[in-house]
Design a protein around this motif. Structure first.
Motif, PDB file in Angstrom:
ATOM      1  N   THR A 201       0.836  -1.210   0.000  1.00  0.00           N
ATOM      2  CA  THR A 201       0.000   0.000   0.000  1.00  0.00           C
ATOM      3  C   THR A 201       0.862   1.248   0.000  1.00  0.00           C
ATOM      4  O   THR A 201       0.359   2.344  -0.251  1.00  0.00           O
ATOM      5  CB  THR A 201      -0.912   0.067   1.236  1.00  0.00           C
ATOM      6  N   GLY A 202       2.146   1.107   0.354  1.00  0.00           N
ATOM      7  CA  GLY A 202       3.018   2.275   0.442  1.00  0.00           C
ATOM      8  C   GLY A 202       2.746   3.133   1.667  1.00  0.00           C
ATOM      9  O   GLY A 202       3.247   4.242   1.779  1.00  0.00           O
ATOM     10  N   LEU A 203       1.958   2.601   2.604  1.00  0.00           N
ATOM     11  CA  LEU A 203       1.537   3.362   3.787  1.00  0.00           C
ATOM     12  C   LEU A 203       1.804   2.579   5.059  1.00  0.00           C
ATOM     13  O   LEU A 203       1.667   1.347   5.072  1.00  0.00           O
ATOM     14  CB  LEU A 203       0.023   3.637   3.744  1.00  0.00           C
ATOM     15  N   ALA A 204       2.156   3.294   6.107  1.00  0.00           N
ATOM     16  CA  ALA A 204       2.191   2.702   7.441  1.00  0.00           C
ATOM     17  C   ALA A 204       1.346   3.585   8.345  1.00  0.00           C
ATOM     18  O   ALA A 204       1.467   4.813   8.304  1.00  0.00           O
ATOM     19  CB  ALA A 204       3.622   2.622   7.952  1.00  0.00           C
ATOM     20  N   ILE A 205       0.492   2.964   9.135  1.00  0.00           N
ATOM     21  CA  ILE A 205      -0.336   3.700  10.094  1.00  0.00           C
ATOM     22  C   ILE A 205      -0.031   3.141  11.481  1.00  0.00           C
ATOM     23  O   ILE A 205      -0.185   1.934  11.703  1.00  0.00           O
ATOM     24  CB  ILE A 205      -1.843   3.547   9.773  1.00  0.00           C
ATOM     25  N   HIS A 206       0.457   4.002  12.369  1.00  0.00           N
ATOM     26  CA  HIS A 206       0.725   3.560  13.743  1.00  0.00           C
ATOM     27  C   HIS A 206      -0.461   3.957  14.603  1.00  0.00           C
ATOM     28  O   HIS A 206      -0.662   5.138  14.908  1.00  0.00           O
ATOM     29  CB  HIS A 206       2.018   4.206  14.253  1.00  0.00           C
ATOM     30  N   ILE A 207      -1.233   2.966  15.000  1.00  0.00           N
ATOM     31  CA  ILE A 207      -2.457   3.243  15.762  1.00  0.00           C
ATOM     32  C   ILE A 207      -2.111   3.671  17.187  1.00  0.00           C
ATOM     33  O   ILE A 207      -2.744   4.555  17.761  1.00  0.00           O
ATOM     34  CB  ILE A 207      -3.360   1.992  15.763  1.00  0.00           C
ATOM     35  N   ALA A 208      -1.106   3.009  17.771  1.00  0.00           N
ATOM     36  CA  ALA A 208      -0.533   3.355  19.090  1.00  0.00           C
ATOM     37  C   ALA A 208      -1.453   3.040  20.287  1.00  0.00           C
ATOM     38  O   ALA A 208      -0.979   2.586  21.311  1.00  0.00           O
ATOM     39  CB  ALA A 208      -0.080   4.816  19.148  1.00  0.00           C
ATOM     40  N   ASP A 209      -2.720   3.271  20.193  1.00  0.00           N
ATOM     41  CA  ASP A 209      -3.648   3.063  21.313  1.00  0.00           C
ATOM     42  C   ASP A 209      -4.103   1.602  21.332  1.00  0.00           C
ATOM     43  O   ASP A 209      -4.790   1.161  20.409  1.00  0.00           O
ATOM     44  CB  ASP A 209      -4.847   4.011  21.111  1.00  0.00           C
ATOM     45  N   PRO A 210      -3.763   0.838  22.403  1.00  0.00           N
ATOM     46  CA  PRO A 210      -4.153  -0.585  22.449  1.00  0.00           C
ATOM     47  C   PRO A 210      -5.666  -0.798  22.491  1.00  0.00           C
ATOM     48  O   PRO A 210      -6.134  -1.923  22.303  1.00  0.00           O
ATOM     49  CB  PRO A 210      -3.516  -1.113  23.742  1.00  0.00           C
ATOM     50  N   ALA A 211      -6.417   0.246  22.714  1.00  0.00           N
ATOM     51  CA  ALA A 211      -7.883   0.120  22.720  1.00  0.00           C
ATOM     52  C   ALA A 211      -8.467   0.263  21.312  1.00  0.00           C
ATOM     53  O   ALA A 211      -9.682   0.314  21.136  1.00  0.00           O
ATOM     54  CB  ALA A 211      -8.498   1.153  23.651  1.00  0.00           C
ATOM     55  N   LEU A 212      -7.588   0.317  20.302  1.00  0.00           N
ATOM     56  CA  LEU A 212      -8.034   0.398  18.911  1.00  0.00           C
ATOM     57  C   LEU A 212      -7.293  -0.651  18.088  1.00  0.00           C
ATOM     58  O   LEU A 212      -6.193  -1.075  18.443  1.00  0.00           O
ATOM     59  CB  LEU A 212      -7.746   1.785  18.326  1.00  0.00           C
ATOM     60  N   ALA A 213      -7.893  -1.052  16.984  1.00  0.00           N
ATOM     61  CA  ALA A 213      -7.213  -1.926  16.022  1.00  0.00           C
ATOM     62  C   ALA A 213      -7.657  -1.508  14.639  1.00  0.00           C
ATOM     63  O   ALA A 213      -8.688  -0.844  14.468  1.00  0.00           O
ATOM     64  CB  ALA A 213      -7.570  -3.390  16.272  1.00  0.00           C
ATOM     65  N   GLY A 214      -6.889  -1.901  13.653  1.00  0.00           N
ATOM     66  CA  GLY A 214      -7.301  -1.684  12.273  1.00  0.00           C
ATOM     67  C   GLY A 214      -7.785  -2.996  11.693  1.00  0.00           C
ATOM     68  O   GLY A 214      -7.312  -4.071  12.076  1.00  0.00           O
ATOM     69  N   MET A 215      -8.735  -2.920  10.812  1.00  0.00           N
ATOM     70  CA  MET A 215      -9.146  -4.117  10.074  1.00  0.00           C
ATOM     71  C   MET A 215      -9.081  -3.802   8.595  1.00  0.00           C
ATOM     72  O   MET A 215      -9.500  -2.721   8.171  1.00  0.00           O
ATOM     73  CB  MET A 215     -10.557  -4.542  10.469  1.00  0.00           C
ATOM     74  N   ILE A 216      -8.549  -4.736   7.832  1.00  0.00           N
ATOM     75  CA  ILE A 216      -8.575  -4.607   6.381  1.00  0.00           C
ATOM     76  C   ILE A 216      -9.652  -5.549   5.875  1.00  0.00           C
ATOM     77  O   ILE A 216      -9.637  -6.752   6.174  1.00  0.00           O
ATOM     78  CB  ILE A 216      -7.197  -4.929   5.762  1.00  0.00           C
ATOM     79  N   LEU A 217     -10.597  -4.985   5.177  1.00  0.00           N
ATOM     80  CA  LEU A 217     -11.761  -5.741   4.707  1.00  0.00           C
ATOM     81  C   LEU A 217     -11.858  -5.625   3.195  1.00  0.00           C
ATOM     82  O   LEU A 217     -11.380  -4.651   2.598  1.00  0.00           O
ATOM     83  CB  LEU A 217     -13.047  -5.169   5.333  1.00  0.00           C
ATOM     84  N   PRO A 218     -12.510  -6.604   2.555  1.00  0.00           N
ATOM     85  CA  PRO A 218     -12.704  -6.499   1.106  1.00  0.00           C
ATOM     86  C   PRO A 218     -13.648  -5.355   0.765  1.00  0.00           C
ATOM     87  O   PRO A 218     -14.410  -4.895   1.612  1.00  0.00           O
ATOM     88  CB  PRO A 218     -13.364  -7.835   0.728  1.00  0.00           C
ATOM     89  N   ARG A 219     -13.590  -4.918  -0.487  1.00  0.00           N
ATOM     90  CA  ARG A 219     -14.613  -4.004  -0.999  1.00  0.00           C
ATOM     91  C   ARG A 219     -15.717  -4.869  -1.594  1.00  0.00           C
ATOM     92  O   ARG A 219     -15.432  -5.832  -2.309  1.00  0.00           O
ATOM     93  CB  ARG A 219     -14.025  -3.095  -2.086  1.00  0.00           C
ATOM     94  N   SER A 220     -16.956  -4.511  -1.346  1.00  0.00           N
ATOM     95  CA  SER A 220     -18.043  -5.414  -1.729  1.00  0.00           C
ATOM     96  C   SER A 220     -18.174  -5.558  -3.247  1.00  0.00           C
ATOM     97  O   SER A 220     -18.470  -6.648  -3.738  1.00  0.00           O
ATOM     98  CB  SER A 220     -19.365  -4.956  -1.111  1.00  0.00           C
ATOM     99  N   GLY A 221     -17.946  -4.491  -3.978  1.00  0.00           N
ATOM    100  CA  GLY A 221     -18.082  -4.577  -5.434  1.00  0.00           C
ATOM    101  C   GLY A 221     -17.065  -5.538  -6.035  1.00  0.00           C
ATOM    102  O   GLY A 221     -17.411  -6.433  -6.817  1.00  0.00           O
ATOM    103  N   LEU A 222     -15.819  -5.377  -5.641  1.00  0.00           N
ATOM    104  CA  LEU A 222     -14.769  -6.263  -6.154  1.00  0.00           C
ATOM    105  C   LEU A 222     -15.017  -7.703  -5.720  1.00  0.00           C
ATOM    106  O   LEU A 222     -14.821  -8.642  -6.485  1.00  0.00           O
ATOM    107  CB  LEU A 222     -13.396  -5.831  -5.602  1.00  0.00           C
ATOM    108  N   GLY A 223     -15.429  -7.864  -4.480  1.00  0.00           N
ATOM    109  CA  GLY A 223     -15.637  -9.208  -3.937  1.00  0.00           C
ATOM    110  C   GLY A 223     -16.803  -9.908  -4.602  1.00  0.00           C
ATOM    111  O   GLY A 223     -16.701 -11.065  -5.019  1.00  0.00           O
TER     112      GLY A 223
END
Ligand SMILES: O=c1ccn([C@H]2C[C@H](O)[C@@H](COP(=O)(O)OP(=O)(O)OP(=O)(O)O)O2)c(=O)[nH]1
Ligand SMILES: [Mg+2]
Length: 155
Positions: A56-78
């Motif tokens: 993706t060419g990106l890094a995201i540091h969430i830092a807060d343990p009370a948060l997480a990131g999720m990578i999900l499909p896009r519905s149209g492509l899926g």
């Protein structure tokens, strides 16, 4: 589209200058996710069944343990093209500082060509509760007990 003033602020690092003009954002005021784009030097054709790790060419540091990131499909492509994720869902730890990578899986029956910088998945920030596990010998009985897997019937 800008998020509300109370939105968590996450640090974003650009790992490739080409992504500067494609920074993730919420497409509408109510969008739950920000689309992620494929950092590719050339189109990538995925044969049926093929799975590739895409930058993706990106890094995201969430830092807060009370948060997480999720990578999900896009519905149209899926739905239309069978382009989903090789890990089904990507879970991004709050202490992860590396590049966001997308496992792209063609679960369909036709080849699909992913173009450079095409939006191929979405990033959703979610709340997380970290539990403390307490070892016990017995549980206090619940109505369900250990029944599961359809035990309540199909209606
Ligand atoms: O689709 C994904 C899934 C994960 N990750 C990154 C962020 C995440 O924090 C890290 C580890 O992911 P996970 O814990 O799911 O993988 P693992 O196989 O358990 O690796 P590790 O031993 O590094 O935890 O990999 C991605 O970039 N994309
Ligand atoms: Mg892990």
């Amino acid at each position: 589209m800008t998020a509300s003033a109370s939105a968590p602020r996450l640090q974003l690092k650009l790992l490739d200058e080409r992504m500067r003009e494609y920074l993730p954002h919420y497409a509408t005021q109510g969008s739950a996710g920000m689309d992620l784009r494929a950092l590719l030097d050339a189109p990538l054709t995925l044969a049926p069944g093929q799975c590739e790790l895409v930058r993706t060419g990106l890094a995201i540091h969430i830092a807060d343990p009370a948060l997480a990131g999720m990578i999900l499909p896009r519905s149209g492509l899926g739905h239309k093209h069978g382009i989903v994720l090789g890990n089904l869902v990507g879970l991004i730890d709050s202490d992860y500082q590396g590049e966001l990578m997308i496992s792209v899986w063609n679960r369909g029956t036709q080849a699909f060509t992913l173009e450079p910088f095409e939006r191929l998945a979405q990033y959703v920030l979610v709340p997380v509760v970290q539990a403390k596990l307490e070892l016990v010998d017995m549980f206090t009985d619940s109505l369900r007990g250990s029944s599961g897997f359809g035990s309540t019937g199909s209606h």
